[in-house]
Design an enzyme around this catalytic site. Structure first.
Site, PDB file in Angstrom:
ATOM      1  N   ASN A   1      41.534  13.961  74.838  1.00 10.82           N
ATOM      2  CA  ASN A   1      42.030  13.180  75.977  1.00 10.82           C
ATOM      3  C   ASN A   1      41.135  13.408  77.365  1.00 10.82           C
ATOM      4  O   ASN A   1      41.288  14.762  77.698  1.00 10.82           O
ATOM      5  CB  ASN A   1      43.514  13.710  76.442  1.00 10.82           C
ATOM      6  CG  ASN A   1      44.060  13.123  77.594  1.00 10.82           C
ATOM      7  OD1 ASN A   1      43.522  12.296  78.457  1.00 10.82           O
ATOM      8  ND2 ASN A   1      45.793  13.151  77.744  1.00 10.82           N
TER       9      ASN A   1
ATOM     10  N   HIS B   1      44.920   4.227  77.098  1.00 11.00           N
ATOM     11  CA  HIS B   1      44.511   5.571  77.197  1.00 11.00           C
ATOM     12  C   HIS B   1      44.684   6.584  76.058  1.00 11.00           C
ATOM     13  O   HIS B   1      45.753   6.477  75.184  1.00 11.00           O
ATOM     14  CB  HIS B   1      45.604   6.351  78.706  1.00 11.00           C
ATOM     15  CG  HIS B   1      45.302   7.538  78.934  1.00 11.00           C
ATOM     16  ND1 HIS B   1      44.301   8.232  78.812  1.00 11.00           N
ATOM     17  CD2 HIS B   1      46.175   8.543  79.189  1.00 11.00           C
ATOM     18  CE1 HIS B   1      44.132   9.532  78.985  1.00 11.00           C
ATOM     19  NE2 HIS B   1      45.524   9.882  79.243  1.00 11.00           N
TER      20      HIS B   1
ATOM     21  N   CYS C   1      44.560   9.750  84.784  1.00 11.60           N
ATOM     22  CA  CYS C   1      44.359   9.108  83.363  1.00 11.60           C
ATOM     23  C   CYS C   1      44.470   7.475  83.846  1.00 11.60           C
ATOM     24  O   CYS C   1      44.031   6.895  82.808  1.00 11.60           O
ATOM     25  CB  CYS C   1      45.240   9.396  82.376  1.00 11.60           C
ATOM     26  SG  CYS C   1      45.233  11.381  82.135  1.00 11.60           S
TER      27      CYS C   1
HETATM   28  O1  UT7 Z   1      46.836  12.163  79.968  1.00 14.67           O
HETATM   29  C1  UT7 Z   1      47.997  12.403  80.462  1.00 14.67           C
HETATM   30  C2  UT7 Z   1      49.050  11.904  79.972  1.00 14.67           C
HETATM   31  N1  UT7 Z   1      49.405  12.561  78.709  1.00 14.67           N
HETATM   32  C3  UT7 Z   1      50.185  12.514  77.764  1.00 14.67           C
HETATM   33  O2  UT7 Z   1      50.406  11.469  77.567  1.00 14.67           O
HETATM   34  C4  UT7 Z   1      50.438  13.828  76.914  1.00 14.67           C
HETATM   35  C5  UT7 Z   1      51.934  13.579  76.263  1.00 14.67           C
HETATM   36  N2  UT7 Z   1      52.678  14.535  75.448  1.00 14.67           N
HETATM   37  C6  UT7 Z   1      51.984  14.805  74.231  1.00 14.67           C
HETATM   38  O3  UT7 Z   1      51.213  14.225  73.873  1.00 14.67           O
HETATM   39  C7  UT7 Z   1      52.808  15.739  73.582  1.00 14.67           C
HETATM   40  O4  UT7 Z   1      54.011  16.143  74.207  1.00 14.67           O
HETATM   41  C8  UT7 Z   1      52.130  16.924  73.147  1.00 14.67           C
HETATM   42  C9  UT7 Z   1      51.003  16.747  72.016  1.00 14.67           C
HETATM   43  C10 UT7 Z   1      51.683  17.598  74.319  1.00 14.67           C
HETATM   44  C11 UT7 Z   1      53.001  18.257  72.479  1.00 14.67           C
HETATM   45  O5  UT7 Z   1      53.646  17.551  71.380  1.00 14.67           O
HETATM   46  P1  UT7 Z   1      55.236  17.575  71.278  1.00 14.67           P
HETATM   47  O6  UT7 Z   1      55.371  17.163  69.829  1.00 14.67           O
HETATM   48  O7  UT7 Z   1      55.860  16.892  72.490  1.00 14.67           O
HETATM   49  O8  UT7 Z   1      55.412  19.080  71.134  1.00 14.67           O
HETATM   50  P2  UT7 Z   1      56.597  20.008  71.869  1.00 14.67           P
HETATM   51  O9  UT7 Z   1      56.252  20.211  73.177  1.00 14.67           O
HETATM   52  O10 UT7 Z   1      57.887  19.235  71.989  1.00 14.67           O
HETATM   53  O11 UT7 Z   1      56.790  21.084  70.958  1.00 14.67           O
HETATM   54  C12 UT7 Z   1      57.257  21.035  69.625  1.00 14.67           C
HETATM   55  C13 UT7 Z   1      57.173  22.267  68.840  1.00 14.67           C
HETATM   56  C14 UT7 Z   1      57.847  23.741  69.831  1.00 14.67           C
HETATM   57  O12 UT7 Z   1      58.721  24.581  68.595  1.00 14.67           O
HETATM   58  P3  UT7 Z   1      60.023  24.453  68.518  1.00 14.67           P
HETATM   59  O13 UT7 Z   1      60.649  24.759  69.827  1.00 14.67           O
HETATM   60  O14 UT7 Z   1      60.317  23.210  67.897  1.00 14.67           O
HETATM   61  O15 UT7 Z   1      60.144  25.516  67.398  1.00 14.67           O
HETATM   62  C15 UT7 Z   1      56.776  24.190  70.501  1.00 14.67           C
HETATM   63  O16 UT7 Z   1      56.958  25.385  70.780  1.00 14.67           O
HETATM   64  O17 UT7 Z   1      55.795  22.809  68.859  1.00 14.67           O
HETATM   65  C16 UT7 Z   1      55.557  24.012  69.495  1.00 14.67           C
HETATM   66  N3  UT7 Z   1      54.470  23.920  70.024  1.00 14.67           N
HETATM   67  C17 UT7 Z   1      53.245  24.296  69.316  1.00 14.67           C
HETATM   68  N4  UT7 Z   1      52.939  24.627  68.171  1.00 14.67           N
HETATM   69  C18 UT7 Z   1      51.665  24.858  67.682  1.00 14.67           C
HETATM   70  C19 UT7 Z   1      54.032  23.678  71.214  1.00 14.67           C
HETATM   71  N5  UT7 Z   1      52.710  23.519  71.540  1.00 14.67           N
HETATM   72  C20 UT7 Z   1      52.377  24.084  70.245  1.00 14.67           C
HETATM   73  C21 UT7 Z   1      50.866  24.340  69.982  1.00 14.67           C
HETATM   74  N6  UT7 Z   1      50.761  24.681  68.725  1.00 14.67           N
HETATM   75  N7  UT7 Z   1      49.960  24.046  70.679  1.00 14.67           N
END
Ligand code: UT7
Length: 338
Positions: free
Chosen positions: A288, A257, A121
């Site tokens: 993205n 980005h 990226c």
């Molecule tokens: O381009 C290269 C660089 N990439 C980035 O900069 C991406 C950086 N990361 C992100 O943008 C975020 O981490 C994501 C958007 C990918 C994910 O968001 P998050 O707020 O970090 O979610 P998480 O992985 O911490 O998950 C939070 C909760 C979890 O549930 P509990 O444990 O709180 O009950 C996950 O199981 O959301 C759940 N979860 C989902 N729920 C619905 C994880 N993925 C999903 C999903 N749909 N797709």
């Protein structure tokens, strides 16, 4: 004995930008069932409402060609005047020869210098830095830099952590010499201690094994990357501003980005950007697109806000590696984005 020549030591700027967005618009509702998610969750956590996926007739090369052709037309520079083409991509499906050599043949200058860079990226901003320095030193007059990805080929549609984020598209700029400084020093680097945070596995070698677990897809430790981006990237962006002799108050646009709307907003807050600074939020409708995200967002911003032509912007890319690069730039002039 020292060589007998005078380095050019001149300035560079972006002459024009072009973009290609695949025709298939994929709303969140088309993604959610396979990952047990919801439109609300994706919007709230990432800001993404829809993204573009390329169809079978839209390849890394065809998308790059379209974006480059638009940038060339807008710049008034002919492909035969282009000395070098830099392609930033992680999704060209051949290890060698490069995507850049396939592209220059199609664009009509098969003798230009051509190479690919793998900086995920951050690839587009790495390319802008290299192009600018090639021009400033006199190694090239005009350089095309294109960021292009067909991430849908390398994303597992059942992976909850990536299926809703990654998307396809291409963006290109033509960079040339300039009287005034139009591209600031590149602030770039890596955090290889977090190399595992975004991976494409298995390797090509693993694929040779008949018992291989299958196709190389991208996996991501979302929270690790999120925290790194939010806390580490704002200071890098400010460093790039300072290196160009600017302050946040002097900035007209911020084009980071397009990874996640929450990252974009957190960076803008941490940098204390004044309300007057236009912020690119193209992730909402493009997802993205990795190396393509900054030039596509630049093109969208200039379409929405034509008054920003010729104004000052900060661009920053960051991603797998983990790697990053940032520059202050002068956005292309008004005559270019027709
Ligand atoms: O381009 C290269 C660089 N990439 C980035 O900069 C991406 C950086 N990361 C992100 O943008 C975020 O981490 C994501 C958007 C990918 C994910 O968001 P998050 O707020 O970090 O979610 P998480 O992985 O911490 O998950 C939070 C909760 C979890 O549930 P509990 O444990 O709180 O009950 C996950 O199981 O959301 C759940 N979860 C989902 N729920 C619905 C994880 N993925 C999903 C999903 N749909 N797709």
């Amino acid at each position: 004995m020292a060589l007998n020549f005078t380095p050019k030591n001149r300035n560079s700027r972006i002459l024009a930008v072009g973009a290609y967005r695949p025709s298939r618009i994929i709303p969140n509702s088309h993604i959610v069932d396979r990952i047990e998610s919801s439109d609300e969750w994706i919007r709230e956590r990432s800001g993404i409402e829809s993204r573009r996926f390329a169809g079978p007739d839209e390849s890394v090369i065809s998308m790059a060609e379209a974006a480059c052709s638009q940038a060339l037309t807008r710049s008034g520079i002919l492909m035969t005047q282009v000395d070098a083409v830099i392609v930033a991509t992680i999704t060209y499906p051949f290890q060698t020869p490069s995507a850049a050599t396939e592209l220059i043949a199609l664009l009509g200058n098969p003798k230009a210098a051509a190479f690919d860079i793998s900086a995920a990226c951050a690839g587009f901003c790495y390319g802008v830095g290299m192009a600018s320095d090639l021009i400033r030193s006199g190694s090239a007059n005009y350089v095309l830099v294109v960021g292009v990805e067909k991430l849908s080929d390398f994303t597992d549609p059942d992976d909850r952590g990536t299926a809703f984020i990654f998307a396809d598209g291409a963006g290109a700029v033509i960079i040339g010499p300039s009287e005034a400084a139009g591209i600031g020093p590149t602030i770039w680097g890596s955090d290889a201690t977090n190399r595992d945070a975004i991976l494409m596995t298995p390797s090509w070698i693993d694929l040779k094994n008949p018992e291989s677990l299958g196709w190389p897809d991208i996996s991501m430790q979302g929270q690790t990357v999120f925290r790194w981006a939010v806390y580490q990237m704002a200071p890098i962006a400010l460093e790039a501003l300072t290196a160009a002799g600017l302050t946040p108050a002097m900035l007209d646009a911020f084009i980071p980005h397009q990874a996640n709307m929450r990252i974009i907003d957190a960076m803008a807050k941490s940098m204390k950007l004044p309300e007057t600074v236009a912020i690119a939020r193209d992730v909402r409708v493009s997802g993205n697109t990795s190396a393509a995200s900054v030039p596509i967002a630049m093109d969208s911003l200039l379409t929405d806000r034509p008054d920003l032509h010729g104004k000052t912007a900060l661009i920053i890319g960051f991603g797998a590696g983990l790697v990053y690069a940032a520059q202050a730039i002068e956005l292309p002039a008004a005559s270019s984005n027709k």
